[in-house]
Design a protein around this motif. Structure first.
Motif: not given
Length: 410
Positions: A149-154, A297-303
């Motif tokens: 998903y990092i590559g997809i976003l970029a 889904a890539t960086i918001n990882m509180a859990g």
């Protein structure tokens, strides 16, 4: 060309789907308990559902982000700055909550053999950051196939910028493709009750909940307690600070309609289509959520930050290592940064526990045993972690949108 008004999900249909999901949960528990042999068949239903979500999610993200960037006009606010701040603040705050919870209720682990854990953990923060940067420049087709998903976003952002000056006909084609992929997603989501029935039946049949809770009960309670505190206390505080409104109706909506599906798919990536549908239902700015949801889904990882911190400190307590204040703060920073690099698939956060354990000079073989424990309790831990992660993506996106609309209305 302006974005077409997103088709909202009728509340009646949404409520009916939730009722059907609950029925699927109950039936799955009954089948898993009474006829465990039937899971050979029911497991296929769950695998098909999760597989379909994982298959369509990368293409949905690519199309929506490309369209959003291509059609964005100067002056249209997307609130991405404030959403990013909430993402990072929430993840770091969750790590701090986990440190405090682990210190108040210290737990130890009965370590297991790690010989069956065939994973390679990162060797340091530099390795995590390098992995993220290399994912940015991955082959675009490989990124889609591998759900990077990092590559997809970029690539979606770059292609969107390149298409900003394209003709109106080209924008219309992109819009049509976006609506077509979104329609496929809605069809898949309609099958959620059947898929969750299959997932629940297999979980109940194969996992000894009572035995597992008896063996690792305390660490599970610390994990769930920290996640509940973040979901019902920390996140509402952040949302209230942003919106100046009662946050709990929005919090409960996100937990119910995003958290429950994420609990069973155990994948932030697979839950992206669910969050997209919820964002449409809430009438959020499509320019914003088409980027913020996959980014979350890539960086918001509180859990994930909670999992890394709690299991690391459980290993620390098991080894009898003292933890001072500054080390606890450093652990919170490392857990938050590492969590941002956690994979968006089931068990992704467990890969980063050895990295946090290295802060306390815990040998890698011991750290890998902690990872193995994480996989044992993963049916509870990873499900709750993903539910918190994914529901927070929509929560913070909605909070930023509400705050902006209130500001504009003044």
């Amino acid at each position: 060309m302006d974005n077409p008004t997103p088709q909202t999900v009728e509340p009646q249909n949404s409520n009916r789907l939730i009722i059907q999901i609950i029925i699927g949960l109950v039936l799955g528990m009954l089948v898993g308990t009474i006829v465990p042999s039937a899971t050979a068949v029911t497991s296929i239903l769950g695998d098909l559902f999760v597989g379909a979500l994982k298959a369509v999610a990368p293409y949905l993200v690519f199309v929506l982000v490309t369209l959003a960037v291509a059609q964005h006009r100067e002056g249209n606010k997307t609130n991405m700055g404030s959403i990013l701040v909430m993402y990072l603040l929430g993840t770091f705050g969750a790590a701090v909550v986990a440190v405090v919870g682990s210190m108040m209720f210290p737990s130890t682990l009965t370590l297991v053999s790690s010989e069956n854990v065939s994973i390679q953990a990162p060797t340091g923060i530099a390795a995590v950051l390098k992995n993220l940067l290399m994912n940015l420049v991955a082959n675009p087709f490989g990124a889609l196939v591998g759900a990077n998903y990092i590559g997809i976003l970029a690539w979606a952002i770059l292609l969107g910028f390149a298409l900003r000056r394209a003709s109106q006909a080209t924008h219309q084609v992109l819009s049509d493709v976006s609506h077509a992929v979104s329609a496929i997603v809605r069809w898949i989501i309609r099958l959620a009750p059947i898929g969750i029935f299959g997932l629940m039946s297999v979980t109940v049949a194969e996992t000894g909940f009572v035995k597992m809770i008896a063996e690792y009960g305390k660490v599970i309670l610390v994990l769930l307690g920290c996640m509940a505190f973040v979901a019902f206390v920390l996140n509402p505080i952040i949302v209230f600070a942003k919106t100046k409104q009662n946050p709990y109706p929005l919090v409960m909506t996100c937990l119910r309609e995003s958290g429950i599906p994420a609990f069973f798919t155990r994948s932030s990536a697979a839950n992206i289509p669910v969050n997209m549908a919820l964002a449409k239902k809430l009438n959020l700015n499509e320019d914003t959520y088409s980027v913020s949801i996959p980014l979350g889904a890539t960086i918001n990882m509180a859990g994930a930050a909670i999992t890394i911190t709690v299991l690391t400190l459980a290993a620390v307590h098991t080894q009898g290592i003292a933890v001072d204040f500054m080390t606890a703060v450093l652990l919170s920073v490392i857990a938050a940064v590492s969590a941002c690099g956690a994979s968006g698939v089931a068990g992704g956060s467990l890969l980063l526990i050895p990295l946090a354990c290295s802060l306390f000079n815990i040998p890698n073989d011991v750290a890998m045993q902690v990872v193995a424990v994480g996989f044992i309790i993963g049916v509870i831990q990873d499900s709750a972690e993903t539910a918190l992660n994914s529901s927070t993506d929509v929560l913070f996106t909605a909070a930023a949108d509400i705050a902006e609309k209130a500001k504009t209305a003044k």
